[in-house]
Design an enzyme around this catalytic site. Structure first.
Site, PDB file in Angstrom:
ATOM      1  CG  HIS A   1      -4.441  -0.702   6.657  1.00 52.88           C
ATOM      2  ND1 HIS A   1      -3.145  -1.132   6.484  1.00 52.88           N
ATOM      3  CD2 HIS A   1      -5.208  -1.652   6.093  1.00 52.88           C
ATOM      4  CE1 HIS A   1      -3.137  -2.294   5.844  1.00 52.88           C
ATOM      5  NE2 HIS A   1      -4.388  -2.639   5.606  1.00 52.88           N
TER       6      HIS A   1
ATOM      7  CG  ASN B   1       1.431  -2.842   0.637  1.00 51.63           C
ATOM      8  OD1 ASN B   1       2.491  -2.451   1.135  1.00 51.63           O
ATOM      9  ND2 ASN B   1       0.256  -2.630   1.189  1.00 51.63           N
TER      10      ASN B   1
ATOM     11  CE1 TYR C   1       0.336  -9.798   0.797  1.00 46.05           C
ATOM     12  CE2 TYR C   1      -0.033  -7.589  -0.068  1.00 46.05           C
ATOM     13  CZ  TYR C   1       0.139  -8.444   1.005  1.00 46.05           C
ATOM     14  OH  TYR C   1       0.120  -7.957   2.286  1.00 46.05           O
TER      15      TYR C   1
ATOM     16  NE  ARG D   1       2.718   0.164   6.147  1.00 41.05           N
ATOM     17  CZ  ARG D   1       1.764  -0.495   5.474  1.00 41.05           C
ATOM     18  NH1 ARG D   1       1.740  -1.808   5.435  1.00 41.05           N
ATOM     19  NH2 ARG D   1       0.844   0.184   4.826  1.00 41.05           N
TER      20      ARG D   1
HETATM   21  O1  IFM Z   1      -4.706  -8.042   4.722  1.00 42.25           O
HETATM   22  C1  IFM Z   1      -4.417  -7.232   3.621  1.00 42.25           C
HETATM   23  C2  IFM Z   1      -3.947  -5.874   4.079  1.00 42.25           C
HETATM   24  O2  IFM Z   1      -4.868  -5.267   4.906  1.00 42.25           O
HETATM   25  C3  IFM Z   1      -3.719  -4.991   2.888  1.00 42.25           C
HETATM   26  N1  IFM Z   1      -2.852  -5.621   1.940  1.00 42.25           N
HETATM   27  C4  IFM Z   1      -3.169  -6.963   1.542  1.00 42.25           C
HETATM   28  C5  IFM Z   1      -3.349  -7.838   2.749  1.00 42.25           C
HETATM   29  C6  IFM Z   1      -3.694  -9.271   2.314  1.00 42.25           C
HETATM   30  O3  IFM Z   1      -4.876  -9.286   1.589  1.00 42.25           O
END
Ligand code: IFM
Length: 467
Positions: free
Chosen positions: A124, A298, A300, A80
């Site tokens: 992005h 996404n 985290y 990706r």
């Molecule tokens: O590096 C970033 C990415 O560009 C977008 N999502 C989170 C990542 C970590 O902060």
């Protein structure tokens, strides 16, 4: 009866890794590329750690063949990557810059030759600077420009690229870019962040319609950065209301319009003092909720929040009140004893299961992909030059298990992309944070597969975990 191994992912599960153009490509002034908002921002003193910029980054523009070989060695099923808008359509208007587009043509060919499925993210975060000068995402016309660019890219690459993500993490573009201003373009005006949210989503919807009209087979989606959110004190109604507010601003303000065709009413009320949502025009929400083939998530970390506390000191950027218009006094908590990554983000793998299952249960059915998941840690090299990043490997392992648990609970999870293939330019943190499966020596541009990369290769090969 078929017995299903609880450590194995379903057949056909897609294993990948992700990157983004400005974070890895470099070559910012080559072959006709013009500045994006991130070039301007990173070259403005005081905006990034150490004044770091993406000018060279991982030099992927010149080293993509070596990087694709690394992907093949890892056994990736998909890669990706994002297209730098000002590389392929300088200024964000008009015809294609063929030289810039050639880079992506070569990259896609190289991937296909190695049996790796290309997965394109159209945006992005590198908005052409000229479009920001014309108003940026708070201006409605930017949505139309984006849809036009998306259609051009699909026209050029759509014969070989099937999977398309329109936007990556519009929360960051809107709220960090236009409210707290810690990301490009660095503006700090909460009403603009909300207008930007709407126009990002409108651009997404218009892009989906434009691509769909040309290619009914395209697999189209959007990537949202979603969070698990919980109250600091489960007994406190005030803390539960803080959860509602932050869930509204982090998750539902994007999920609801895209998947249900409406902004959440409570969020609009929370934001009444910031904006009357006058930027929403008739028909916009039908466009925004154009049917999708997939949703990228996404994940985290988790946010743990509570009721206001005026005595709480200033917080890091993502907890800062300016990043959450309308929730000025929600208090973000850090749970004692919970491990954090080098970003100061709590490690909370069960939150991934929770997030996937929640989306599957509360929203209309759509295949789910984890389009980013990973962790920054401080890496060290041993005498042999190896990077034994056991913490990152453990983070990945815990999140693979969380993905399996979500599948077990019925979430239609179809794939996983590690963030990130390479150490890279981590936005306002510059090169101080490392997320890669592959370490980069920025002096020499040498690439080193870390322990987490070696382990990921085994997981991919086995389509699951050994134990
Ligand atoms: O590096 C970033 C990415 O560009 C977008 N999502 C989170 C990542 C970590 O902060």
């Amino acid at each position: 009866m078929t017995s299903i191994d609880p450590l194995t992912f379903p057949p056909g599960f897609l294993w990948g890794a992700a990157t983004a153009s400005y974070q890895i490509e470099g070559a910012v002034a080559e072959d006709g590329r013009t500045p994006s908002i991130w070039d301007t921002f990173s070259h403005t003193p005081g905006r990034t750690k150490g004044g770091d910029t993406g000018d060279v980054a991982c030099d992927h523009y010149h080293r993509y063949r070596e990087d694709v070989a690394l992907m093949a060695d890892l056994g990736l099923g998909s890669y990706r990557f994002s297209i730098a808008w000002p590389r392929v359509q300088p200024g964000g208007r008009g015809s294609i810059n063929e030289k810039g587009l050639d880079f992506y043509r070569r990259l896609v060919d190289e991937l296909l030759e190695h049996g790796i499925t290309p997965w394109v993210t159209l945006y992005h975060w590198d908005l052409p600077q000229e479009l920001e000068d014309a108003g940026g995402w708070p201006a409605r016309d930017t949505a139309a420009r984006f849809a036009e660019y998306a259609a051009l890219m699909h026209g050029a690459l759509g014969d070989r690229v099937r999977n398309w993500t329109t936007l990556n993490e519009p929360w960051c573009s809107a709220f960090l870019g236009y409210a707290s201003g810690v990301h490009a373009p660095g503006r700090k005006h909460a009403p603009d962040a909300l207008a930007a949210t709407h126009h990002l989503l409108l651009g997404h919807g218009q892009a989906v319609q434009a691509i769909r009209a040309n290619d009914p087979q395209a697999q189209l989606g959007i990537t949202l950065n979603l969070y698990a959110i919980s109250p600091a004190d489960p007994e406190s109604p005030g803390d539960h209301d803080a959860v509602r507010r932050i869930d509204g601003l982090a998750n539902r303000i994007f999920l609801d319009p895209v998947l249900r065709g409406a902004y959440p009413e409570d969020v609009r009320q929370d934001l009444a003092g910031v904006s009357d949502f006058g930027f929403v025009q008739d028909g916009d929400l039908e466009v925004i909720s154009a049917p999708l083939d997939l949703l990228g998530i996404n994940y985290y970390s988790r946010h743990v929040v509570g009721a206001p506390d005026p005595d709480v000191p200033a917080e890091p950027y993502w907890r800062a009140s300016t990043s959450w218009p309308g929730s000025e006094h929600v208090r973000f908590h850090k749970r004692p004893g919970v491990p954090v990554t080098d970003m100061d983000w709590e490690v909370d793998a069960p939150g991934l299961t929770e997030t996937l299952v929640r989306v599957a249960q509360e929203y209309p059915a759509v295949p789910l992909y984890i389009t980013e998941n990973g962790a920054a840690y401080v890496d060290t090299r041993n005498d042999a030059g190896d990077i034994d990043d056991t913490e990152r490997a453990a983070y990945f392992d815990a999140h693979f298990r969380a993905g399996l648990a979500a599948i077990e609970q019925g979430a239609p999870l179809m794939g996983y992309f590690a963030w990130s293939l390479l150490d890279n330019f981590e936005w306002s943190w510059g090169y101080t944070k490392r997320f890669g499966l592959v370490g980069i020596d920025y002096e020499t541009q040498a690439r080193t597969l870390k322990t987490s990369g070696h382990r990921y290769r085994e997981v991919i090969k086995r389509n699951g975990l050994a134990e």
